[in-house]
Design a protein around this motif. Structure first.
Motif, PDB file in Angstrom:
ATOM      1  N   LYS A   1      14.260  10.788  -5.069  1.00  0.00           N
ATOM      2  CA  LYS A   1      15.222  11.346  -4.124  1.00  0.00           C
ATOM      3  C   LYS A   1      14.567  11.523  -2.769  1.00  0.00           C
ATOM      4  N   ASP A   2      15.288  11.229  -1.724  1.00  0.00           N
ATOM      5  CA  ASP A   2      14.825  11.344  -0.327  1.00  0.00           C
ATOM      6  C   ASP A   2      13.855  10.245   0.066  1.00  0.00           C
ATOM      7  N   ARG A   3      13.498   9.354  -0.858  1.00  0.00           N
ATOM      8  CA  ARG A   3      12.635   8.215  -0.516  1.00  0.00           C
ATOM      9  C   ARG A   3      13.339   6.882  -0.719  1.00  0.00           C
ATOM     10  N   PHE A   4      14.203   6.811  -1.731  1.00  0.00           N
ATOM     11  CA  PHE A   4      14.889   5.570  -2.060  1.00  0.00           C
ATOM     12  C   PHE A   4      16.366   5.687  -1.696  1.00  0.00           C
ATOM     13  N   ASP A   5      16.967   4.526  -1.433  1.00  0.00           N
ATOM     14  CA  ASP A   5      18.410   4.490  -1.206  1.00  0.00           C
ATOM     15  C   ASP A   5      18.993   3.267  -1.906  1.00  0.00           C
ATOM     16  N   ILE A   6      20.131   3.437  -2.532  1.00  0.00           N
ATOM     17  CA  ILE A   6      20.827   2.349  -3.208  1.00  0.00           C
ATOM     18  C   ILE A   6      22.093   2.040  -2.438  1.00  0.00           C
TER      19      ILE A   6
ATOM     20  N   GLN B   1       0.836  -1.196   0.000  1.00  0.00           N
ATOM     21  CA  GLN B   1       0.000   0.000   0.000  1.00  0.00           C
ATOM     22  C   GLN B   1       0.872   1.247   0.000  1.00  0.00           C
ATOM     23  N   ALA B   2       0.297   2.320  -0.475  1.00  0.00           N
ATOM     24  CA  ALA B   2       1.002   3.598  -0.490  1.00  0.00           C
ATOM     25  C   ALA B   2       1.495   3.934   0.910  1.00  0.00           C
ATOM     26  N   GLY B   3       2.717   4.464   0.957  1.00  0.00           N
ATOM     27  CA  GLY B   3       3.338   4.771   2.234  1.00  0.00           C
ATOM     28  C   GLY B   3       4.199   3.651   2.782  1.00  0.00           C
ATOM     29  N   GLY B   4       4.097   2.468   2.182  1.00  0.00           N
ATOM     30  CA  GLY B   4       4.874   1.328   2.641  1.00  0.00           C
ATOM     31  C   GLY B   4       6.299   1.340   2.139  1.00  0.00           C
ATOM     32  N   SER B   5       7.025   0.286   2.502  1.00  0.00           N
ATOM     33  CA  SER B   5       8.440   0.159   2.139  1.00  0.00           C
ATOM     34  C   SER B   5       8.714  -1.232   1.569  1.00  0.00           C
ATOM     35  N   LEU B   6       9.714  -1.281   0.715  1.00  0.00           N
ATOM     36  CA  LEU B   6      10.216  -2.538   0.177  1.00  0.00           C
ATOM     37  C   LEU B   6      11.715  -2.440   0.037  1.00  0.00           C
TER      38      LEU B   6
ATOM     39  N   ASN C   1      11.223   3.622   0.369  1.00  0.00           N
ATOM     40  CA  ASN C   1      10.346   4.073   1.454  1.00  0.00           C
ATOM     41  C   ASN C   1       9.293   5.030   0.904  1.00  0.00           C
ATOM     42  N   SER C   2       8.262   5.233   1.682  1.00  0.00           N
ATOM     43  CA  SER C   2       7.182   6.160   1.304  1.00  0.00           C
ATOM     44  C   SER C   2       6.718   5.903  -0.127  1.00  0.00           C
ATOM     45  N   LEU C   3       6.458   4.667  -0.426  1.00  0.00           N
ATOM     46  CA  LEU C   3       6.094   4.292  -1.788  1.00  0.00           C
ATOM     47  C   LEU C   3       4.781   4.932  -2.215  1.00  0.00           C
ATOM     48  N   GLU C   4       4.721   5.270  -3.489  1.00  0.00           N
ATOM     49  CA  GLU C   4       3.566   5.928  -4.087  1.00  0.00           C
ATOM     50  C   GLU C   4       3.054   5.069  -5.244  1.00  0.00           C
ATOM     51  N   PRO C   5       1.782   5.193  -5.594  1.00  0.00           N
ATOM     52  CA  PRO C   5       1.268   4.426  -6.735  1.00  0.00           C
ATOM     53  C   PRO C   5       2.088   4.644  -8.012  1.00  0.00           C
ATOM     54  N   GLU C   6       2.662   5.837  -8.142  1.00  0.00           N
ATOM     55  CA  GLU C   6       3.477   6.144  -9.319  1.00  0.00           C
ATOM     56  C   GLU C   6       4.775   5.336  -9.361  1.00  0.00           C
ATOM     57  N   ASP C   7       5.120   4.689  -8.266  1.00  0.00           N
ATOM     58  CA  ASP C   7       6.321   3.847  -8.243  1.00  0.00           C
ATOM     59  C   ASP C   7       6.053   2.446  -8.802  1.00  0.00           C
ATOM     60  N   THR C   8       4.804   2.158  -9.102  1.00  0.00           N
ATOM     61  CA  THR C   8       4.459   0.846  -9.662  1.00  0.00           C
ATOM     62  C   THR C   8       5.169   0.624 -10.988  1.00  0.00           C
ATOM     63  N   ALA C   9       5.931  -0.463 -11.068  1.00  0.00           N
ATOM     64  CA  ALA C   9       6.718  -0.751 -12.262  1.00  0.00           C
ATOM     65  C   ALA C   9       7.450  -2.078 -12.079  1.00  0.00           C
ATOM     66  N   MET C  10       8.021  -2.542 -13.176  1.00  0.00           N
ATOM     67  CA  MET C  10       8.994  -3.626 -13.103  1.00  0.00           C
ATOM     68  C   MET C  10      10.339  -2.976 -12.819  1.00  0.00           C
TER      69      MET C  10
ATOM     70  N   GLN D   1       8.663  -7.268  -9.913  1.00  0.00           N
ATOM     71  CA  GLN D   1       7.507  -6.385  -9.995  1.00  0.00           C
ATOM     72  C   GLN D   1       7.215  -5.729  -8.648  1.00  0.00           C
ATOM     73  N   VAL D   2       7.023  -4.421  -8.698  1.00  0.00           N
ATOM     74  CA  VAL D   2       6.594  -3.648  -7.529  1.00  0.00           C
ATOM     75  C   VAL D   2       5.253  -3.010  -7.871  1.00  0.00           C
ATOM     76  N   THR D   3       4.260  -3.256  -7.047  1.00  0.00           N
ATOM     77  CA  THR D   3       2.931  -2.693  -7.241  1.00  0.00           C
ATOM     78  C   THR D   3       2.525  -1.960  -5.980  1.00  0.00           C
ATOM     79  N   VAL D   4       2.175  -0.689  -6.132  1.00  0.00           N
ATOM     80  CA  VAL D   4       1.790   0.141  -4.993  1.00  0.00           C
ATOM     81  C   VAL D   4       0.342   0.571  -5.182  1.00  0.00           C
ATOM     82  N   SER D   5      -0.493   0.232  -4.244  1.00  0.00           N
ATOM     83  CA  SER D   5      -1.905   0.578  -4.335  1.00  0.00           C
ATOM     84  C   SER D   5      -2.212   1.749  -3.420  1.00  0.00           C
TER      85      SER D   5
END
Length: 126
Positions: free
Chosen positions: A64-69, A13-18, A83-92, A121-125
């Motif tokens: 930026k400020d949400r992801f780290d590599i 869900q939106a706001g989650g982390s992977l 972190n702070s995943l958004e629906p727009e982050d949905t992608a392979m 696959q990352v899916t953010v609802s």
């Protein structure tokens, strides 16, 4: 030819982390620029983040400020903490290694400079 194997993709869900992982074999991992890319349906593949062999990182403005590599040069593994995943982050999401003689670059560049894994696959609802 080396192999890149991604894992960790999921539906959240939106706001989650992977945390995505990429196991790398067949390359002198510590010497290479590594990156994460993503591709949403109907869109071009885009660079998300890169990391130099010494650890210097760069990020797309959208993450930026949400992801780290990060990378573990002993375990030959690349990571992407999201972190702070958004629906727009949905992608392979694809792990990638850049050609041996190329440095990491934060700007646009030909995708042909990179070799890819199969993706996860990352899916953010919302």
């Amino acid at each position: 030819e080396g192999q890149l194997t991604e894992s960790g993709g999921d539906s959240v869900q939106a706001g989650g982390s992977l945390r995505l992982s990429c196991a790398v074999s067949g390359y002198s991992f510590s010497r290479y620029c590594m990156g994460w890319f993503r591709q949403a349906p109907g869109k071009e593949r885009e660079k998300v983040a890169t990391i130099r062999s010494a650890g210097t990182t760069s990020f797309a403005d959208s993450v930026k400020d949400r992801f780290d590599i990060s990378r573990d040069n002993v375990e030959n593994t690349l990571y992407l903490q999201m972190n702070s995943l958004e629906p727009e982050d949905t992608a392979m999401y694809y792990c990638a290694v850049k050609g041996r003689y190329y440095e990491c670059s934060s700007g646009p560049e030909p995708l042909t400079l990179w070799s890819w894994g199969q993706g996860t696959q990352v899916t953010v609802s919302s």
